[in-house]
Design a protein around this motif. Sequence first.
Motif, short mmCIF file in Angstrom:
data_model
loop_
_atom_site.label_atom_id
_atom_site.label_comp_id
_atom_site.label_asym_id
_atom_site.label_seq_id
_atom_site.Cartn_x
_atom_site.Cartn_y
_atom_site.Cartn_z
N ARG A 51 28.95 56.03 -1.52
CA ARG A 51 29.73 56.95 -0.69
C ARG A 51 31.18 56.88 -1.12
N GLY A 52 31.85 58.00 -1.09
CA GLY A 52 33.27 58.02 -1.46
C GLY A 52 33.63 59.32 -2.12
N GLY B 29 36.77 54.00 -7.30
CA GLY B 29 35.71 53.05 -7.60
C GLY B 29 34.73 53.48 -8.66
N VAL B 30 35.00 54.58 -9.36
CA VAL B 30 34.08 55.08 -10.38
C VAL B 30 34.48 54.53 -11.76
N ALA C 112 33.69 48.83 -7.11
CA ALA C 112 33.08 49.92 -6.34
C ALA C 112 32.75 49.49 -4.92
N LYS C 113 32.42 48.21 -4.73
CA LYS C 113 32.09 47.72 -3.39
C LYS C 113 33.29 47.73 -2.45
N LYS C 114 34.48 47.88 -2.98
CA LYS C 114 35.66 48.01 -2.13
C LYS C 114 35.66 49.36 -1.41
N VAL D 166 26.28 50.38 -4.00
CA VAL D 166 26.78 50.83 -5.30
C VAL D 166 25.59 51.30 -6.13
N ILE D 167 25.76 52.40 -6.85
CA ILE D 167 24.67 52.90 -7.68
C ILE D 167 25.07 52.93 -9.15
N LEU D 168 24.05 52.81 -10.01
CA LEU D 168 24.22 52.92 -11.46
C LEU D 168 23.47 54.15 -11.93
N GLU D 169 24.07 54.87 -12.86
CA GLU D 169 23.42 56.03 -13.47
C GLU D 169 23.48 55.92 -14.97
#
Length: 599
Positions: free
Chosen positions: A380-381, A386-387, A404-406, A411-414
Amino acid sequence: MARRAERNRPSKRAGALGQRLVRLREQGARPVHEDMDDSDIVQDAVVECGWGRVLFTQTFQSNEAIIDRLRAEGLEQRDIAFYVRDPHVLLAAAPNELFLDPSHTYRLDLTTYRPKWRKLPGFFVRRLTSLADAEAVNRIYGSHNMVQMNPEFFWSKRDSRALTYFVAEDDETGEVLATVTGIDHARAFKDPERGSSLWCLAVDGQARHPGIGEAMVRRLAEHYLARGATYMDLSVLHDNERAIALYEKLGFRRIPVFAVKRKNPINERLYSGPDPSANLNPYAKIIVDEARRRGIGVEIIDDAAGFFRLSSGGRSVRCRESLSELTSAVAMSLCDDKAATRRLVEKAGVKVPAQMEAAGEEAIKGFLKEHGSVVVKPARGEQGRGVAVDLDDFTDVKAAIAEAKKSSDRVILESYFKGEDLRLIVINFRLVAAAVRRPAEVLGDGTSTVEKLIVRQSRRRAAATGGESNIPVDAETERCVKRGGYEMSSVLPKGERLQVRKSANLHTGGTIHDVTAQVHPTLVEAAINAARSIDIPVVGIDLMVTAPHEPDYVFIEANERPGLANHEPQPTAQRFVDLLFPLSMPASARLAQERRVEA
C-alpha cells in the motif's frame, strides 16, 4: 527657462511618436535617422504574433482607434496594447471591456549592454527552422498554460523581418527545450528609437540543463544589438519573482510603461480579483480553474490537502484533486492494495508481472534467482515512496524490503520488466492522455559532485512543479549512483549523464513526456480493461512497455488520484469536469459523446 520649455513643447497636431521624439531630444537622445519625421512612422502599428496581436500604441493617433482594434480581437486570442501612455484615460473610455495588465515592464539598455555569450553544456540556441520545431514550441506553451498557435503561423513567419523565433535544442536528443520570440520595432513600424521587445520566453519545466532561460534572453539581446537596436523591453507579471530576478540579474531595469488588454476568458484571472484556488497545489488548481471557466461554483474545503467542492444546477460534488465522490470506496481500496489490483486486472485479461509477498529469505532468493531482477514496493502506498527497481542482489533486496516496510506492513516483489514507464489517464473509460515517465538523472559539469548535482536538479524540478517533484537523497539514490559507477562525493565528468533513481515517479524527480498520439491500441485497450475491472471512472494506469508505439507491456498499478496537471496540454481537466458536470460541456461535444455511446 519657461519660454525655452514652451518652444520645445510639441504642437497639438504632432502625433504620439513625434511627441516622443521631442522628449528624446530633450533628454539628449539621438534618433537612428536624423531626417526621419513623424510621417515616416507606420501609423496604428500592429504585429500579428499568432497567439494574438501586439498594438504599439505610441503609433496610434487616438484612444478610440486603440479600442476599436482591441474589440476586433480574435477568438481564443490575446491582444496586448503596449506602451499605453495614459492608461487611465484609455480605461475610462471602455471600463467594462478593458483592464490594466498587472505586469511590470523591464528594459535592457543595449547601448551599454556587454555580450556575455558562452556555450553552456548540453544545449545550443538556434533559429526556429521547421514545423517540428513549431509543434515543440506549442508543447512548451501548453505546459505553461500559454495560448497555443497554429504551427503553420510559426513556419510562415520564419523569414519575417519583424519577428524572430529562437529555440534551445538538446545536444544529445535534439529535443526543443525552450523558446523565445522577439519583435524588431524598427522593422515593424520604422521606430525612430530603434527599440525591440521580448515575448513568450518559455522553458520546458523538465529540462535538465541549468541556464537555459538566461541563454535565451542573452541570445535575443545580442541578436538585436547586432541589428543596431538601442533597447529591448519585456512585460512580466508582477508576482513572477523568479523571472524578475533573472531579468534584473541580466541588467534589465523597470520602467513606467503600461499594457492594456481586453477582458476575455483567457485573461480572466488577471482582472477577476483574488483567486480562491491560489493556495491549491497544481493538481487541484487545474480542475478548479477549469470549473471556474465554465461558471461552476467552487468552494475550497481545505487548500492544504487539495479538497474542494464544485456546484452547478443543484448538483454538488466534493473532490480531492482528481479523486471525486464518483469513485467508490471499494474502487479506492482496490487501487490502494497493489496485490488485490493485480489479481483483479489479471482476471480481466491484462498482462501482469510475476509477484510474491516478501516472506522468508529462501522464497525471496528463489524468486530473485528465477527472474534475475526484481522490483520491491510496499503493498500500500503512493507517490513512489518505498519503491526500489531493478534489484539483482539479495543484500539490496533485503535493504529495499526494510525501507518499503516503513510505508506498509506488507511488501511485495515483482519480476522486473525492462522498458519504459507509461502512465495512461483513463476518464469515463476513455483514454485522455498517455505519457512516458523517465527516472531522475543529472548531467555532469566536470566540477560538481554527484550530490551537489542532485541537489541542484532537485531544486529545478521543485521550482518547475510547484514543489511537487524533488529527488530524495536516500539509500535508493545512493544505490543507483553506486550502480552507475560513482559515489555521492564523485565529480561527474562534463557532459556525462547519470541516472540517480530507477523509479520514474514524478514525485521522486522523474520527468514526464507526452506520447498520447503514439500509444499503441493494445496498450489503450489494456488500460481501459483495467479501469473497467476496478470500475473506477478516473484513474491513472501504469504499464511497463518496451516502447509506447509497441504492444508489449505488463501492468504495474492503478492510481485512483492521478495528477492531471502533469499531462498538459492534453485536456485532462476538461474531461474530468465533463464527467462531473456533463451539462457544462459545449452542446456539440455533448452530442458527439452521445453518438459514441449509441454506437
